[in-house]
Design an enzyme around this catalytic site. Structure first.
Site, PDB file in Angstrom:
ATOM      1  N   ILE A   1       0.705 -56.107-125.895  1.00 25.48           N
ATOM      2  CA  ILE A   1       1.837 -56.113-124.961  1.00 25.48           C
ATOM      3  C   ILE A   1       2.204 -57.555-124.584  1.00 25.48           C
ATOM      4  O   ILE A   1       3.388 -57.915-124.546  1.00 25.48           O
ATOM      5  CB  ILE A   1       1.514 -55.256-123.717  1.00 25.48           C
ATOM      6  CG1 ILE A   1       1.191 -53.810-124.160  1.00 25.48           C
ATOM      7  CG2 ILE A   1       2.694 -55.259-122.735  1.00 25.48           C
ATOM      8  CD1 ILE A   1       0.640 -52.914-123.079  1.00 25.48           C
TER       9      ILE A   1
ATOM     10  N   ASP B   1      -5.158 -67.605-124.314  1.00 20.22           N
ATOM     11  CA  ASP B   1      -5.841 -66.428-124.877  1.00 20.22           C
ATOM     12  C   ASP B   1      -7.124 -66.895-125.558  1.00 20.22           C
ATOM     13  O   ASP B   1      -7.135 -67.938-126.215  1.00 20.22           O
ATOM     14  CB  ASP B   1      -4.913 -65.754-125.904  1.00 20.22           C
ATOM     15  CG  ASP B   1      -5.295 -64.310-126.186  1.00 20.22           C
ATOM     16  OD1 ASP B   1      -4.468 -63.422-125.934  1.00 20.22           O
ATOM     17  OD2 ASP B   1      -6.421 -64.060-126.680  1.00 20.22           O
TER      18      ASP B   1
ATOM     19  N   ALA C   1      -7.455 -58.606-120.653  1.00 16.65           N
ATOM     20  CA  ALA C   1      -8.450 -57.639-120.171  1.00 16.65           C
ATOM     21  C   ALA C   1      -9.028 -56.889-121.363  1.00 16.65           C
ATOM     22  O   ALA C   1      -8.402 -56.820-122.421  1.00 16.65           O
ATOM     23  CB  ALA C   1      -7.792 -56.638-119.228  1.00 16.65           C
TER      24      ALA C   1
ATOM     25  N   TYR D   1     -13.142 -48.752-116.736  1.00 13.89           N
ATOM     26  CA  TYR D   1     -11.919 -49.491-117.066  1.00 13.89           C
ATOM     27  C   TYR D   1     -10.873 -49.293-115.968  1.00 13.89           C
ATOM     28  O   TYR D   1     -10.303 -50.259-115.438  1.00 13.89           O
ATOM     29  CB  TYR D   1     -11.377 -49.028-118.425  1.00 13.89           C
ATOM     30  CG  TYR D   1      -9.967 -49.495-118.680  1.00 13.89           C
ATOM     31  CD1 TYR D   1      -9.684 -50.851-118.820  1.00 13.89           C
ATOM     32  CD2 TYR D   1      -8.908 -48.579-118.763  1.00 13.89           C
ATOM     33  CE1 TYR D   1      -8.382 -51.287-119.030  1.00 13.89           C
ATOM     34  CE2 TYR D   1      -7.611 -49.011-118.968  1.00 13.89           C
ATOM     35  CZ  TYR D   1      -7.347 -50.360-119.103  1.00 13.89           C
ATOM     36  OH  TYR D   1      -6.058 -50.783-119.299  1.00 13.89           O
TER      37      TYR D   1
ATOM     38  N   ARG E   1       0.918 -36.873-123.438  1.00 15.21           N
ATOM     39  CA  ARG E   1       0.983 -38.234-122.914  1.00 15.21           C
ATOM     40  C   ARG E   1       2.433 -38.698-122.838  1.00 15.21           C
ATOM     41  O   ARG E   1       3.321 -38.114-123.463  1.00 15.21           O
ATOM     42  CB  ARG E   1       0.217 -39.211-123.843  1.00 15.21           C
ATOM     43  CG  ARG E   1      -1.283 -38.969-123.884  1.00 15.21           C
ATOM     44  CD  ARG E   1      -1.940 -39.417-122.590  1.00 15.21           C
ATOM     45  NE  ARG E   1      -3.377 -39.203-122.580  1.00 15.21           N
ATOM     46  CZ  ARG E   1      -3.974 -38.068-122.214  1.00 15.21           C
ATOM     47  NH1 ARG E   1      -3.256 -37.015-121.858  1.00 15.21           N
ATOM     48  NH2 ARG E   1      -5.289 -37.964-122.195  1.00 15.21           N
TER      49      ARG E   1
ATOM     50  N   ARG F   1     -12.260 -35.213-126.543  1.00 15.49           N
ATOM     51  CA  ARG F   1     -12.875 -36.524-126.316  1.00 15.49           C
ATOM     52  C   ARG F   1     -13.153 -36.601-124.817  1.00 15.49           C
ATOM     53  O   ARG F   1     -12.259 -36.281-124.016  1.00 15.49           O
ATOM     54  CB  ARG F   1     -11.859 -37.597-126.737  1.00 15.49           C
ATOM     55  CG  ARG F   1     -12.351 -39.023-126.644  1.00 15.49           C
ATOM     56  CD  ARG F   1     -11.335 -39.997-127.226  1.00 15.49           C
ATOM     57  NE  ARG F   1     -10.164 -40.185-126.375  1.00 15.49           N
ATOM     58  CZ  ARG F   1      -9.184 -41.047-126.633  1.00 15.49           C
ATOM     59  NH1 ARG F   1      -9.217 -41.794-127.734  1.00 15.49           N
ATOM     60  NH2 ARG F   1      -8.156 -41.169-125.835  1.00 15.49           N
TER      61      ARG F   1
HETATM   62  N1  UDP Z   1      -6.175 -38.740-129.784  1.00 19.20           N
HETATM   63  C1  UDP Z   1      -6.489 -37.859-130.807  1.00 19.20           C
HETATM   64  N2  UDP Z   1      -7.027 -38.366-131.952  1.00 19.20           N
HETATM   65  C2  UDP Z   1      -7.271 -39.697-132.134  1.00 19.20           C
HETATM   66  C3  UDP Z   1      -6.937 -40.604-131.086  1.00 19.20           C
HETATM   67  C4  UDP Z   1      -6.390 -40.084-129.919  1.00 19.20           C
HETATM   68  O1  UDP Z   1      -6.297 -36.646-130.687  1.00 19.20           O
HETATM   69  O2  UDP Z   1      -7.786 -40.078-133.193  1.00 19.20           O
HETATM   70  C5  UDP Z   1      -5.578 -38.214-128.547  1.00 19.20           C
HETATM   71  C6  UDP Z   1      -6.357 -38.548-127.292  1.00 19.20           C
HETATM   72  O3  UDP Z   1      -7.328 -37.549-127.055  1.00 19.20           O
HETATM   73  C7  UDP Z   1      -5.250 -38.542-126.225  1.00 19.20           C
HETATM   74  C8  UDP Z   1      -4.013 -38.998-127.001  1.00 19.20           C
HETATM   75  O4  UDP Z   1      -4.327 -38.825-128.389  1.00 19.20           O
HETATM   76  O5  UDP Z   1      -5.031 -37.242-125.762  1.00 19.20           O
HETATM   77  C9  UDP Z   1      -3.653 -40.447-126.768  1.00 19.20           C
HETATM   78  O6  UDP Z   1      -4.835 -41.218-126.955  1.00 19.20           O
HETATM   79  P1  UDP Z   1      -4.829 -42.797-127.012  1.00 19.20           P
HETATM   80  O7  UDP Z   1      -6.234 -43.214-127.286  1.00 19.20           O
HETATM   81  O8  UDP Z   1      -3.769 -43.250-127.956  1.00 19.20           O
HETATM   82  O9  UDP Z   1      -4.358 -43.240-125.562  1.00 19.20           O
HETATM   83  P2  UDP Z   1      -4.956 -42.875-124.108  1.00 19.20           P
HETATM   84  O10 UDP Z   1      -4.141 -41.705-123.626  1.00 19.20           O
HETATM   85  O11 UDP Z   1      -6.408 -42.587-124.236  1.00 19.20           O
HETATM   86  O12 UDP Z   1      -4.653 -44.101-123.323  1.00 19.20           O
END
Ligand code: UDP
Length: 341
Positions: free
Chosen positions: A12, A31, A74, A140, A220, A281
């Protein structure tokens, strides 16, 4: 006007650096290149330095007349923050205190800080507004929330002026194709799905299809990085125009599920690939969608790349180009300043 962009070699930060340059600002990018890329700093002056070392920050403020600071530097891997909280608290919180101390010493009192929707944790209501409770569910998120509180305390005690920007899911790439997302390791959904489309990985794994969402996968709010960059410019102008210190969500106000992202990638790339459904996850809220009404009203922000296909298209173009750049290791123009070396 000269602005310091801490973490400006990252995803970003590099897009904001480009926008600042386009709008006529002088930029100094600071950086440590732990996760950032030297090639991404194509504008302004680059200083390799680390916020751990107060003297290195001092040297920048001694050499340049810094009017405002953007702070992107960060660590941002949620899972790693659970395994190694110390690393996250030192890097994200203590190093920010180092930066604030030097700013204070030099009378620089304007900062735009990268925060995150992860500060909200599991939200009870969607869309999330800025006044909702902030209860992070991982270190985080806590580090970012801690800095938000520090900024507010500095405002009250020392007259610091700040804008906190809480990003939802940053995605896409520079529409002109000069820079883009390049994490190592990559954990984000869109670049991983693009990897599957490009044949660089055997499949894309969907983390959970048993959520209480329309198609069972997580929802999301994906926001184009160029729109995010624009919001940073507006935030700076807001502070320049004596706007009050404040926090803003930055998202599209539109929920897109993991399965919908995969469909968008298939449409845009015209490639088919294997999709494997696996278990959830840990730490993933079912739905994260923000209200950006405050940023629209107060900053005058208006995202342009609102369609998921537009976001995926720019990410895909960059993804293909990046493969070639990695092969040739093209380095940006000679704009490095060897402070402290
Ligand atoms: N996700 C997934 N498979 C992957 C990576 C991410 O299904 O290999 C899902 C993850 O569980 C979340 C969404 O995609 O629901 C977005 O994840 P990302 O890590 O991109 O961003 P976050 O929402 O964690 O900031």
């Amino acid at each position: 006007m000269t602005v310091l962009v801490c973490g400006g070699a990252g995803y970003i930060g590099s897009h904001v650096n480009k926008q600042l340059h386009k709008e006529g600002y002088e930029t100094v990018v600071f950086d440590n290149l732990v996760y950032g890329h030297r090639e991404a700093v194509k504008w302004g002056t680059f200083v390799k330095g680390d916020l751990r070392n107060t003297e290195e920050i001092e040297a920048v403020f001694e050499r340049y007349s810094i009017d405002a600071v953007f702070h992107f530097a960060a660590y941002a891997y949620v899972g790693e923050s659970v395994q190694e909280p110390e690393k996250y608290y030192y890097n994200n919180v203590v190093n920010t205190l180092n930066l604030l101390r030097v700013m204070k010493r030099h009378g620089c009192n304007r900062i735009i800080f990268s925060s995150t929707c992860a500060t909200y944790g599991e939200s009870e209501r969607i869309p999330i507004t800025e006044d909702m409770p902030q209860n992070p569910i991982n270190p985080y998120g806590f580090t970012k929330l801690a800095v938000e509180h520090i900024l507010e305390d500095y405002r009250k005690a020392y007259g610091l002026e700040y804008v906190v920007l809480r990003y939802f899911n940053a995605a896409g790439a520079d529409p002109e194709g000069e820079i883009g997302e390049d994490h190592d390791p990559e954990t984000h959904l869109i670049p991983l799905v693009l990897d599957a489309a490009a044949g660089n990985r055997p499949d894309i794994k969907v983390f959970g299809t048993d959520y209480d969402t329309p198609d069972g996968s997580c929802v999301r709010d994906y926001i184009h990085v160029a729109d995010l960059a624009q919001a940073h410019l507006l935030a700076l102008q807001y502070l320049q125009n004596e706007g009050k210190s404040s926090c803003f969500n930055l998202g599209n106000e539109e929920g897109t599920s993991v399965l919908e992202v995969i469909d968008a990638v298939k449409r845009v790339t015209r490639k088919d690939f294997k999709v494997t459904c696996v278990s959830r996850r840990s730490g993933d809220p079912a739905v994260l969608v923000g209200s950006s009404e405050k940023a629209r009203k107060v900053l005058g922000w208006s995202p342009k790349y609102v369609d998921i296909d537009m976001i995926v298209k720019d990410a895909w173009e960059w993804h293909q180009k990046r493969g070639k750049l990695h092969e040739s290791r093209i380095i940006a123009s000679d704009n490095i300043d060897y402070i402290g070396e």
